[in-house]
Design a protein around this motif. Sequence first.
Motif, PDB file in Angstrom:
ATOM      1  N   TYR A  50     -24.185   3.600 -14.919  1.00 27.93           N
ATOM      2  CA  TYR A  50     -22.996   4.452 -14.907  1.00 27.93           C
ATOM      3  C   TYR A  50     -22.853   5.172 -13.572  1.00 27.93           C
ATOM      4  O   TYR A  50     -21.762   5.188 -12.975  1.00 27.93           O
ATOM      5  N   MET A  51     -23.925   5.758 -13.089  1.00 22.71           N
ATOM      6  CA  MET A  51     -23.847   6.506 -11.834  1.00 22.71           C
ATOM      7  C   MET A  51     -23.542   5.589 -10.657  1.00 22.71           C
ATOM      8  O   MET A  51     -22.935   6.016  -9.667  1.00 22.71           O
ATOM      9  N   GLY A  52     -23.937   4.326 -10.770  1.00 23.64           N
ATOM     10  CA  GLY A  52     -23.628   3.382  -9.706  1.00 23.64           C
ATOM     11  C   GLY A  52     -22.141   3.097  -9.585  1.00 23.64           C
ATOM     12  O   GLY A  52     -21.662   2.633  -8.546  1.00 23.64           O
ATOM     13  N   ASN A  53     -21.405   3.367 -10.654  1.00 29.37           N
ATOM     14  CA  ASN A  53     -19.962   3.136 -10.659  1.00 29.37           C
ATOM     15  C   ASN A  53     -19.150   4.402 -10.434  1.00 29.37           C
ATOM     16  O   ASN A  53     -17.919   4.363 -10.443  1.00 29.37           O
ATOM     17  N   VAL A  54     -19.809   5.532 -10.288  1.00 29.69           N
ATOM     18  CA  VAL A  54     -19.099   6.773  -9.970  1.00 29.69           C
ATOM     19  C   VAL A  54     -18.858   6.775  -8.473  1.00 29.69           C
ATOM     20  O   VAL A  54     -19.794   6.815  -7.683  1.00 29.69           O
ATOM     21  N   LYS A  55     -17.619   6.704  -8.109  1.00 31.22           N
ATOM     22  CA  LYS A  55     -17.298   6.556  -6.693  1.00 31.22           C
ATOM     23  C   LYS A  55     -16.237   7.555  -6.259  1.00 31.22           C
ATOM     24  O   LYS A  55     -15.505   8.100  -7.074  1.00 31.22           O
ATOM     25  N   PHE A  56     -16.174   7.728  -4.952  1.00 35.52           N
ATOM     26  CA  PHE A  56     -15.110   8.501  -4.364  1.00 35.52           C
ATOM     27  C   PHE A  56     -13.982   7.531  -4.030  1.00 35.52           C
ATOM     28  O   PHE A  56     -14.159   6.327  -4.082  1.00 35.52           O
ATOM     29  N   GLU A  57     -12.866   8.026  -3.637  1.00 34.53           N
ATOM     30  CA  GLU A  57     -11.712   7.174  -3.449  1.00 34.53           C
ATOM     31  C   GLU A  57     -11.638   6.492  -2.087  1.00 34.53           C
ATOM     32  O   GLU A  57     -10.817   5.608  -1.903  1.00 34.53           O
ATOM     33  N   SER A  58     -12.451   6.891  -1.142  1.00 35.08           N
ATOM     34  CA  SER A  58     -12.342   6.318   0.202  1.00 35.08           C
ATOM     35  C   SER A  58     -13.712   5.902   0.717  1.00 35.08           C
ATOM     36  O   SER A  58     -14.253   6.500   1.639  1.00 35.08           O
ATOM     37  N   LYS A 114     -31.880   7.165  -5.354  1.00 38.59           N
ATOM     38  CA  LYS A 114     -32.103   6.060  -6.285  1.00 38.59           C
ATOM     39  C   LYS A 114     -32.608   4.819  -5.558  1.00 38.59           C
ATOM     40  O   LYS A 114     -33.426   4.059  -6.074  1.00 38.59           O
ATOM     41  N   GLY A 115     -32.132   4.625  -4.346  1.00 42.55           N
ATOM     42  CA  GLY A 115     -32.536   3.439  -3.614  1.00 42.55           C
ATOM     43  C   GLY A 115     -33.925   3.500  -3.022  1.00 42.55           C
ATOM     44  O   GLY A 115     -34.513   2.463  -2.718  1.00 42.55           O
TER      45      GLY A 115
END
Length: 719
Positions: free
Chosen positions: A642-650, A525-526
């Motif tokens: 939305y996809m920009g806010n899908v994150k992993f926990e670490s 995306k970037g």
Amino acid sequence: MKSWFLASALLFASAGLASAEYVVIIANVGTVKELQTQPGAGMAGGGMRGMQGMPPGMGNPGALPTSSMRGNQGGLPTSSMRGNQGGLPTSSMRGNQGGLPTSSMMGNPNGMRGGPNGMRGGMMGMRGGMMGMRGGMGGPMGMGDTTDVDDVPEFIIAIVELNPVNPNTDIHKKLTDTRLTQFPTVSVKHKWGKSTLLARTKFAQTIVLTNDSNHKPLKSVPHRFDDKFKKLIENKPRASEILEMADWTLEHGLVDKFPQVMDKLVEIDKSNPAAVAYLKVKAELNKPIKDDTSAGWRSKLLRGYKVDDESPHYTIIHNSPSVEAVKSHKELLENSLKGFYYWFALKGVAQPMPNHRQVVVLTGGENKDFRRLHKILTSGPVVVDGFFARRENLAVMTSKRQDETYDSLKKFWRRWEDRSYEATKILSGKSRAGYPAGTSADDIHVAQLVALMVKALEQEGELATISHDASRQLLYASGLLPSNVAAPEWLLFGMGSFFETPLQSPWAGIGAPSAYYLPRWKELKGKRLEKKPGDTLRKVVTDAYFRALPPEGKPESPERHAHDSALRKARTAAWSLTYFLAKQRFDGLQNYFKELSKMPRDIELDDEALLACFARAFGKVDRNNKVVNADLNAMERDWFSYMGNVKFESESTMKKIQKIFKDKLEETKNAAKNNAAQGQGQQGGFGPGMNPQGPGGFRPPGAPNGPVPPGGFSPRPNP
């Protein structure tokens, strides 16, 4: 499939085992001299070529999903890698396809050659691996030229779930104990028996997946489920909390635990749409299907094959000599089918159950039949070691993993086999079983390590193949798509990757953020998506990225590299859009299946027809049924946001790991250049900072007794 740190393995221990832990075995079974610069090669944007088929641009920072392997705070400890105490987050490592699975790595796809438009086959065109990911951890992260880790299939990662022989043993602490003069070992139990893990050898090292918050070994998925579910029911949960738990259960592959959670929903709110759908699906799943429509063409195409119809919903036609392979395919196919229907039930939809048994062909080690069937059937691309034929409603799989990474490991292990080492007996853990007379303790330990990696990679490939291709088959078998409609590849690939368990997944999972595709999507995306608003969405839904694939070219050629890069881009974008729609636009996605079902039979739809079909399904047309471009542009913005806010926990650990791999790539590249300049072909190992310098190095069969020389022995047994 070529990969640097790609080939990973998945080994599921019994849910009843306590104190289970995940370890990662990182090995180099080849030589750095094979890492050569390829003019014009590599993923655009500097991304590693990714496994042959890894989504383009998946390589730079962001390539290694690490945050919480889907929900967990875990991390891949890196203390033994370059001495860092950090950790590779593993939460929900559902499946990272081209990198160290770490955050919800459930996802990954792949493929052998074959497939529309010359796609190398699998989901990503992997040369055999899930997604065809040629390479691993993401891309040449910052390597200033086109040399990719994907060009070195001898770099292997095997992820194993195990149980200590002594439950009180802290494997992580023992393997990282710097006070010991010798590199430590630890005895463990696993699915196939017992083995001894080595902290480090000349060609490999072992690290433990730890929780990122407290650096303690990551608990097994079943163990975490028990803790979460107990806490849930103790607090008189609301329906929304139960549904959240049910979703977590599927994302972590605990299909057998799903009814336990949903039965609680039925108890407190039987009228909930998800509860209603679940009860319908549960009842239908308990009705075995007897009808089998394969007899007619089976006698013509598969002479000499046996029929196994003992599974409730599947008929397996095979010529595999392995009873265990047939048995495991039956179990995984049934699990995939249940997971597929359960996921839709969570959305309040009870998809119709097939009215006849699904047919799967399992070929043996010979690829002749596999290639022949792929040629004569209405076959889709090969994903890992399988493909789906739409008109015949037939899934075809091979019982032997075919990618280059696995092949490299098998060749490495063959040097032990030539000396009468037997993997199955070695893994049983029985004293001296499987070793030639006079084998030293050091050689026994190393043989156990390599045999465990081989077995783990085999099981991982099997799970990846089944979870992807069985899901494609169910799109048609459930009535979502009619067999006479040529659905766009972006949707078929996207849905297959949404339900699959990709390579490098320590556990199975459904509908989790893909540890393989999510980081690559962020990188893509970037740098490599369309600049004009709405154009990326249009190119995906019209299959423009797939249709514009450049010629495949010859193996290792610049043309092949360019093709693989473009294919990775197409697959990454397809996964991302499908994930967004499944999570945020489910009703529109259902409408889209209905719109596609109305299309002319067996005709490949053009751009205009595909765009109009998509726009109608999601309400992006005016009263005259014409596409409203402004609405599509807005939908793309919603998708990206939305996809920009899908994150992993670490996230912090992910960055730490990315830096480690970036440094390691640079070291490997520089070592290759130095060797070339000196006319040498230095043996593998892990380069500066990773090779053991002193006692504890790998002593191959036939090596002389005495201290391990500086740098350790060569990883190749003496001829």
